[in-house]
Design a protein around this motif. Structure first.
Motif, mmCIF file in Angstrom:
data_model
loop_
_atom_site.group_PDB
_atom_site.id
_atom_site.type_symbol
_atom_site.label_atom_id
_atom_site.label_comp_id
_atom_site.label_asym_id
_atom_site.label_seq_id
_atom_site.Cartn_x
_atom_site.Cartn_y
_atom_site.Cartn_z
ATOM 1 N N PRO A 192 -4.308 -3.050 0.146
ATOM 2 C CA PRO A 192 -3.292 -1.960 0.715
ATOM 3 C C PRO A 192 -2.091 -2.097 1.495
ATOM 4 C CG PRO A 192 -5.212 -2.134 1.944
ATOM 5 C CD PRO A 192 -5.290 -3.443 0.992
ATOM 6 N N LEU A 193 -1.783 -3.309 1.887
ATOM 7 C CA LEU A 193 -0.813 -3.547 2.859
ATOM 8 C C LEU A 193 0.529 -3.866 1.906
ATOM 9 C CD1 LEU A 193 -2.531 -5.199 5.635
ATOM 10 C CD2 LEU A 193 -2.139 -2.928 5.299
ATOM 11 N N PHE A 194 1.660 -3.590 2.503
ATOM 12 C CA PHE A 194 2.747 -3.968 1.760
ATOM 13 C C PHE A 194 3.240 -5.292 2.690
ATOM 14 C CE2 PHE A 194 6.583 -2.887 -0.670
ATOM 15 C CZ PHE A 194 7.650 -3.792 -0.258
ATOM 16 N N LEU A 195 3.451 -6.476 2.199
ATOM 17 C CA LEU A 195 3.800 -7.584 2.791
ATOM 18 C C LEU A 195 5.214 -8.008 2.556
ATOM 19 C CD1 LEU A 195 0.565 -9.687 2.183
ATOM 20 C CD2 LEU A 195 1.211 -8.479 4.235
ATOM 21 N N PHE A 196 5.786 -8.600 3.690
ATOM 22 C CA PHE A 196 7.258 -9.217 3.342
ATOM 23 C C PHE A 196 7.316 -10.462 3.845
ATOM 24 C CE2 PHE A 196 11.591 -9.673 4.482
ATOM 25 C CZ PHE A 196 12.232 -9.157 3.398
ATOM 26 N N PRO A 197 7.496 -11.552 2.729
ATOM 27 C CA PRO A 197 7.484 -12.885 3.081
ATOM 28 C C PRO A 197 8.828 -13.284 3.766
ATOM 29 C CG PRO A 197 8.046 -12.586 0.782
ATOM 30 C CD PRO A 197 7.810 -11.188 1.433
ATOM 31 N N VAL A 228 3.464 -7.777 7.561
ATOM 32 C CA VAL A 228 3.173 -6.222 7.248
ATOM 33 C C VAL A 228 4.340 -5.652 7.405
ATOM 34 C CG1 VAL A 228 1.974 -4.227 7.887
ATOM 35 C CG2 VAL A 228 0.877 -6.613 8.074
ATOM 36 N N LEU A 229 4.903 -5.053 6.587
ATOM 37 C CA LEU A 229 6.002 -4.039 6.507
ATOM 38 C C LEU A 229 5.488 -2.638 6.526
ATOM 39 C CD1 LEU A 229 8.928 -3.461 6.456
ATOM 40 C CD2 LEU A 229 9.032 -3.787 4.282
ATOM 41 N N PHE A 230 4.451 -2.211 5.560
ATOM 42 C CA PHE A 230 3.936 -0.920 5.729
ATOM 43 C C PHE A 230 2.576 -1.019 5.360
ATOM 44 C CE2 PHE A 230 7.835 -0.298 2.687
ATOM 45 C CZ PHE A 230 8.522 0.282 3.954
ATOM 46 N N ARG A 273 0.451 6.819 -0.393
ATOM 47 C CA ARG A 273 0.036 8.290 0.526
ATOM 48 C C ARG A 273 -0.086 7.589 2.077
ATOM 49 N NH1 ARG A 273 -3.515 9.981 -2.627
ATOM 50 N NH2 ARG A 273 -5.358 9.475 -1.177
ATOM 51 N N PHE A 274 -0.831 6.679 2.361
ATOM 52 C CA PHE A 274 -0.946 6.135 3.588
ATOM 53 C C PHE A 274 0.539 5.693 4.109
ATOM 54 C CE2 PHE A 274 -5.277 6.783 2.922
ATOM 55 C CZ PHE A 274 -5.644 7.647 3.998
ATOM 56 N N TYR A 275 1.239 4.980 3.353
ATOM 57 C CA TYR A 275 2.628 4.445 3.799
ATOM 58 C C TYR A 275 3.132 5.548 4.273
ATOM 59 C CZ TYR A 275 2.444 0.600 0.756
ATOM 60 O OH TYR A 275 2.092 -0.898 -0.162
ATOM 61 N N LYS A 276 3.111 6.828 3.922
ATOM 62 C CA LYS A 276 3.926 7.929 4.444
ATOM 63 C C LYS A 276 3.350 8.640 5.457
ATOM 64 C CE LYS A 276 6.388 8.424 -0.102
ATOM 65 N NZ LYS A 276 6.795 9.343 -1.227
ATOM 66 N N GLY A 282 1.237 6.933 10.925
ATOM 67 C CA GLY A 282 2.355 6.903 12.060
ATOM 68 C C GLY A 282 3.261 5.685 12.373
ATOM 69 N N VAL A 283 2.267 4.664 12.337
ATOM 70 C CA VAL A 283 2.711 3.316 12.473
ATOM 71 C C VAL A 283 3.918 2.929 11.602
ATOM 72 C CG1 VAL A 283 0.843 2.430 13.498
ATOM 73 C CG2 VAL A 283 1.108 1.757 10.896
ATOM 74 N N ASN A 284 4.054 3.361 10.404
ATOM 75 C CA ASN A 284 5.049 3.153 9.454
ATOM 76 C C ASN A 284 6.290 3.898 9.589
ATOM 77 O OD1 ASN A 284 3.198 1.445 7.839
ATOM 78 N ND2 ASN A 284 2.394 3.428 6.948
ATOM 79 N N LYS A 285 6.169 4.885 10.509
ATOM 80 C CA LYS A 285 7.371 5.936 10.588
ATOM 81 C C LYS A 285 8.849 5.378 10.428
ATOM 82 C CE LYS A 285 8.851 10.179 12.899
ATOM 83 N NZ LYS A 285 8.773 10.946 14.192
ATOM 84 N N GLN A 286 8.946 4.257 11.521
ATOM 85 C CA GLN A 286 10.609 3.991 11.460
ATOM 86 C C GLN A 286 10.713 3.041 10.429
ATOM 87 O OE1 GLN A 286 13.189 4.070 14.219
ATOM 88 N NE2 GLN A 286 13.676 3.956 12.214
#
Length: 507
Positions: free
Chosen positions: A118-123, A130-132, A224-227, A230-234
């Motif tokens: 469920p996490l969007f990873l950035f290598p 973690v990005l989102f 849905r949780f990306y949006k 609150g930790v993803n807001k910025q």
């Protein structure tokens, strides 16, 4: 072919409605006769149409590999075991434009059914951040480094995913795409494990080590949780923004007389054919060059980071607006196919129009070795040469690139590098310097397993001269990589490095 290399794969376009169901492929068992028939069908497709099948592996070695695989399907296998075998073979071809997927309509079950990471990873440089956060857990924040999943280190997971990722030659930077965002989610599900929960170990922004348990869930739920989280807001504000135009020109306040040209891809709205693609790009470039001339631009920063390609003709056009030579030069030395059989059952699955299929023999020149050269310049098969545009940019050019600069972008980078168009900054490009395989493509389902396969029809030789080491991308003059601080602050150390180069040149 452009697959899932862009930073934000579906964040704007995919459905939010997640309806968890069982993945029917997990319980599907394939019988030996069906697997053998599918493998024979795939082998025929590769041997009869794939021009780069032996590009990096000698024919004898590849034939031995195919023979060996053909003798292994003697017992029933779970679907995903067979799929992994097929995808490992595809990866061994070392062609970024050859791939297989477990199903043609994989997007819908990915969004709604498959229970995935469920996490969007950035290598970044062999680390995964973690990005989102696609869960309601607010303790997992952007910038956390993921160290392990269910007790398995990210180093080990990385090696597994690299084994199945399709890349040109021996390029490593492009493999990092397998550890980014939804592509990581898909590859982990297909090639590593399909658990109901994930026990994760992180290094926090302060350097502490923490653990968290998160559920496996359809991507629609994660989105849905990306949006919502609150930790993803910025991060969402910065990176979930759809650009109005894929091509953008701006002017920097500092250094003076410096333009910044960003090309997200070689495509553009309204480009429905090669002809319209050229017209659209010329319109954009002519307007851009006029603006640059009006502002007395001396330096051009061309940003091709994460440009996954598109129309070859637009890459050629870009080259003619930047080339240093006063005379015409070749862009490709040769493009060829290994078949001219318009009646082939495989050609019927290609993206060629009916008119193009009927005209195949008129566009191909038979060669003594059994291949067929595409007509470029004259009827004798000589390479087509391209003259510089009258309004070309004559100042200094600084080109930014990385491992996701692929396909058409990588071809442009190679030819521009060979012709000394500018200074190259970033990482090794994602396509082979000598050229790849592409042009037109065959897309089909294997008859019994329904595995969806895509293969190219054209072998490209870039006009770059002799190659010391085949299978590597365009190498930068200055190696500079993105940093996690860049991502978390929405800044670019690469751009700052280029600015510094310009200031030094201006002294």
């Amino acid at each position: 072919m452009k697959f899932i290399y862009s930073l934000l794969l579906f964040l704007i376009t995919c459905s939010l409605q997640a309806q968890p169901q069982t993945d029917s492929l997990k319980t599907k068992i394939l019988q030996p006769a069906d697997m053998q028939a599918d493998f024979r069908y795939l082998r025929r497709l590769l041997e009869e149409t794939h021009p780069g099948l032996y590009r990096y592996t000698p024919k004898a070695a590849m034939q031995t590999r195919l023979d060996s695989l053909g003798n292994t399907f003697t017992k029933p296998l779970p679907f995903y075991d067979f799929y992994r075998t097929i995808e490992a073979l595809i990866a061994d071809i070392r062609c970024a434009h050859t791939y297989s997927l477990p199903a043609k309509d994989w997007e819908q079950p990915f969004n709604r059914q498959w229970k995935t990471f469920p996490l969007f990873l950035f290598p970044i440089q062999n680390r995964s951040y973690v990005l989102f956060n696609g869960t309601p857990n607010e303790a997992i924040k952007p910038g956390f480094e993921l160290l392990s999943i269910n007790g398995q280190s990210m180093d080990r997971i990385r090696q597994i995913l690299y084994r199945y990722h399709w890349d040109d030659g021996y390029i490593q930077t492009s493999k990092q795409a397998a550890l980014q965002g939804q592509l990581f989610t898909l590859f982990y599900y297909w090639f590593v494990d399909q658990p109901d929960t994930f026990t994760l170990t992180f290094k926090t922004l302060s350097g502490d080590t923490i653990q968290a348990i998160v559920p496996a869930q359809p991507f629609g739920t994660s989105l849905r949780f990306y949006k919502k989280n609150g930790v993803n807001k910025q991060m969402m504000a910065w990176y979930n923004k759809k650009q109005k135009h894929p091509w953008r020109l701006s002017f920097l306040k500092e250094p003076a007389q410096t333009a910044y040209l960003r090309l997200d891809a070689f495509g553009g709205e309204g480009a429905t054919s090669n002809e319209t693609a050229v017209v659209r790009f010329r319109e954009f470039m002519d307007k851009s060059l006029a603006k640059m001339e009006k502002k007395h631009t001396q330096n051009l920063i061309l940003d091709l980071n994460n440009n996954s390609g598109g129309w070859d003709s637009q890459g050629i056009e870009l080259f003619t607006y930047l080339m240093k030579s006063d005379t015409a030069v070749a862009y490709y030395t040769r493009q060829h196919s290994i078949t001219d059989n318009s009646d082939s059952e495989f050609i019927q699955f290609s993206d060629l129009s009916e008119a193009d299929r009927k005209n195949i023999k008129n566009e191909l020149i038979p060669e003594p070795d059994g291949t067929f050269t595409l007509k470029q310049g004259d009827a004798g098969g000589q390479p087509k040469r391209y003259a510089p545009k009258p309004n070309r940019f004559r100042g200094r050019v600084y080109i930014c690139m990385n491992g996701r600069s692929a396909s058409t972008a990588s071809e442009f980078l190679a030819v521009a590098h060979a012709n000394k168009v500018g200074v190259f900054i970033g990482e090794e490009s994602g396509g082979a310097y000598e050229g790849g395989n592409g042009g037109s493509f065959v897309h089909l389902e294997l008859p019994h397993s329904k595995i969806y396969v895509g293969t190219p029809l054209v072998y490209y030789n870039n006009a770059v001269g002799d190659i010391a080491t085949k299978g590597r991308g365009t190498m930068p003059d200055y190696e500079v990589s993105i940093r996690i601080d860049d991502v978390l602050t929405h800044t670019s150390s690469i751009l700052e490095f280029v600015k510094k180069l310009i200031r030094e040149q201006d002294k």
